[in-house]
Design a protein around this motif. Structure first.
Motif, PDB file in Angstrom:
ATOM      1  N   PRO A   8       0.915  -1.317   0.023  1.00 45.82           N
ATOM      2  CA  PRO A   8       0.131   0.177   0.038  1.00 45.82           C
ATOM      3  C   PRO A   8       0.695   1.242   0.136  1.00 45.82           C
ATOM      4  CG  PRO A   8      -0.630  -1.228   1.897  1.00 45.82           C
ATOM      5  CD  PRO A   8       0.786  -1.915   1.150  1.00 45.82           C
ATOM      6  N   TYR A   9       0.658   2.407  -0.701  1.00 44.47           N
ATOM      7  CA  TYR A   9       1.386   3.441  -0.783  1.00 44.47           C
ATOM      8  C   TYR A   9       0.435   4.767  -0.240  1.00 44.47           C
ATOM      9  CZ  TYR A   9       4.483   7.036  -2.493  1.00 44.47           C
ATOM     10  OH  TYR A   9       5.193   8.014  -2.566  1.00 44.47           O
ATOM     11  N   ASP A  10      -0.730   4.834  -1.157  1.00 41.78           N
ATOM     12  CA  ASP A  10      -1.809   6.057  -0.621  1.00 41.78           C
ATOM     13  C   ASP A  10      -3.110   5.273  -0.729  1.00 41.78           C
ATOM     14  OD1 ASP A  10      -2.265   6.812  -3.075  1.00 41.78           O
ATOM     15  OD2 ASP A  10      -0.961   8.454  -3.128  1.00 41.78           O
ATOM     16  N   ASP A  11      -4.298   6.028  -0.788  1.00 43.87           N
ATOM     17  CA  ASP A  11      -5.587   5.691  -0.995  1.00 43.87           C
ATOM     18  C   ASP A  11      -5.519   5.191  -2.486  1.00 43.87           C
ATOM     19  OD1 ASP A  11      -6.344   6.490   1.499  1.00 43.87           O
ATOM     20  OD2 ASP A  11      -7.532   8.204   0.904  1.00 43.87           O
ATOM     21  N   VAL A  12      -4.927   5.714  -3.268  1.00 49.54           N
ATOM     22  CA  VAL A  12      -5.085   5.281  -4.813  1.00 49.54           C
ATOM     23  C   VAL A  12      -4.119   4.626  -5.526  1.00 49.54           C
ATOM     24  CG1 VAL A  12      -6.867   7.163  -5.266  1.00 49.54           C
ATOM     25  CG2 VAL A  12      -4.473   7.576  -5.742  1.00 49.54           C
TER      26      VAL A  12
ATOM     27  N   ASP B 160      -2.605  -6.519 -11.640  1.00 48.66           N
ATOM     28  CA  ASP B 160      -3.971  -7.255 -11.272  1.00 48.66           C
ATOM     29  C   ASP B 160      -4.337  -7.226  -9.983  1.00 48.66           C
ATOM     30  OD1 ASP B 160      -4.302  -7.844 -13.921  1.00 48.66           O
ATOM     31  OD2 ASP B 160      -4.028  -9.840 -13.740  1.00 48.66           O
ATOM     32  N   ALA B 161      -3.250  -7.341  -8.967  1.00 48.79           N
ATOM     33  CA  ALA B 161      -3.215  -7.264  -7.699  1.00 48.79           C
ATOM     34  C   ALA B 161      -3.431  -5.958  -6.973  1.00 48.79           C
ATOM     35  CB  ALA B 161      -1.900  -7.882  -6.917  1.00 48.79           C
ATOM     36  N   ALA B 162      -2.949  -4.969  -7.693  1.00 52.21           N
ATOM     37  CA  ALA B 162      -3.085  -3.769  -7.158  1.00 52.21           C
ATOM     38  C   ALA B 162      -4.780  -3.122  -7.554  1.00 52.21           C
ATOM     39  CB  ALA B 162      -2.359  -2.679  -7.894  1.00 52.21           C
ATOM     40  N   ARG B 163      -5.056  -3.582  -8.652  1.00 49.62           N
ATOM     41  CA  ARG B 163      -6.384  -3.361  -8.991  1.00 49.62           C
ATOM     42  C   ARG B 163      -7.485  -3.847  -8.144  1.00 49.62           C
ATOM     43  NH1 ARG B 163      -4.808  -4.689 -14.123  1.00 49.62           N
ATOM     44  NH2 ARG B 163      -4.297  -2.995 -15.253  1.00 49.62           N
ATOM     45  N   ALA B 164      -7.310  -5.201  -7.781  1.00 46.28           N
ATOM     46  CA  ALA B 164      -7.935  -5.937  -6.819  1.00 46.28           C
ATOM     47  C   ALA B 164      -8.082  -5.431  -5.619  1.00 46.28           C
ATOM     48  CB  ALA B 164      -7.572  -7.565  -6.932  1.00 46.28           C
ATOM     49  N   ALA B 165      -6.935  -4.731  -5.104  1.00 43.31           N
ATOM     50  CA  ALA B 165      -6.687  -3.735  -3.783  1.00 43.31           C
ATOM     51  C   ALA B 165      -7.472  -2.349  -3.925  1.00 43.31           C
ATOM     52  CB  ALA B 165      -5.560  -3.933  -3.330  1.00 43.31           C
TER      53      ALA B 165
ATOM     54  N   ILE C 138       0.272   2.795 -10.026  1.00 44.98           N
ATOM     55  CA  ILE C 138       1.264   1.962  -9.362  1.00 44.98           C
ATOM     56  C   ILE C 138       2.219   2.957  -9.391  1.00 44.98           C
ATOM     57  CG2 ILE C 138       2.770   0.341  -9.666  1.00 44.98           C
ATOM     58  CD1 ILE C 138       0.886  -1.609 -10.103  1.00 44.98           C
ATOM     59  N   THR C 139       3.219   3.241  -8.239  1.00 47.29           N
ATOM     60  CA  THR C 139       4.611   3.842  -8.370  1.00 47.29           C
ATOM     61  C   THR C 139       5.514   2.625  -7.626  1.00 47.29           C
ATOM     62  OG1 THR C 139       5.641   5.583  -7.460  1.00 47.29           O
ATOM     63  CG2 THR C 139       4.145   4.472  -5.897  1.00 47.29           C
TER      64      THR C 139
END
Ligand SMILES: CC(C)(COP(=O)(O)OP(=O)(O)OC[C@H]1O[C@@H](n2cnc3c(N)ncnc32)[C@H](O)[C@@H]1OP(=O)(O)O)[C@@H](O)C(=O)NCCC(=O)NCCS
Length: 144
Positions: free
Chosen positions: A64-68, A96-101, A106-107
């Motif tokens: 996790p980095y920030d809300d989005v 895909d994992a980031a979208r699912a979260a 992504i940074t």
């Protein structure tokens, strides 16, 4: 055997293999190693492994980095398996994992040697070059 990318659990035998791979590719060549605090801090991150049968040939993690935004870290493919598309499959699975979260961005901090790889997959560089783990890096991001 076809390549399969799947999540690996922090603390599992597959995680130990991922640490060994990350150490060999990302740290030992620089004379560095992970600290136990660094590894404990990634306990809640999403770890992915690329497997050829039972053999781990690549790994990456999403934090996790920030809300989005999710942060992609620790991308490593076995020296002898690079250039075969494994990194591309890991990147796609990480997105895909980031979208699912629920993330839309992504940074990452790219080694300059890997910048072209990320650009080819839609990542844009931003800001100045900086040093991390003794090597020049640049921030990159992609909207999902
Ligand atoms: C950077 C890294 C993760 C990329 O993984 P990889 O499995 O080698 O990546 P791919 O095979 O998908 O792509 C690498 C190159 O091989 C080429 N390639 C991909 N599939 C190919 C295939 N089937 N045949 C021939 N070439 C191929 C791609 O064009 C790509 O070129 P590019 O780097 O200019 O974009 C990997 O090389 C690595 O671990 N490097 C050392 C550690 C590192 O730098 N990690 C990233 C830190 S930010």
């Amino acid at each position: 055997m076809p390549l399969r990318v799947r999540p690996i659990a922090h603390g599992s035998a597959d995680y130990a293999a991922a640490i060994n791979l990350r150490r060999a590719i990302l740290r030992t060549p620089l004379g560095l190693d992970f600290t136990s605090a660094q590894l404990a801090a990634e306990a809640d991150d999403t770890h992915l492994g690329a497997f050829d049968g039972d053999d781990l040939v690549g790994t990456v993690l999403i934090a996790p980095y920030d809300d989005v935004t999710a942060k992609l870290r620790q991308m490593a493919v076995d020296d002898e398996q690079q250039g075969k598309g494994i990194g591309a499959q890991l990147l796609s699975a990480a997105e895909d994992a980031a979208r699912a979260a629920g993330k839309t961005r992504i940074t990452l901090a790219a080694r300059l040697t890997a910048q072209a790889f990320y650009e080819r997959h839609g990542y844009a560089a931003e800001g100045n070059v900086f040093d991390e783990v003794t090597l020049p890096h640049i921030s990159m991001h992609k909207s999902l």
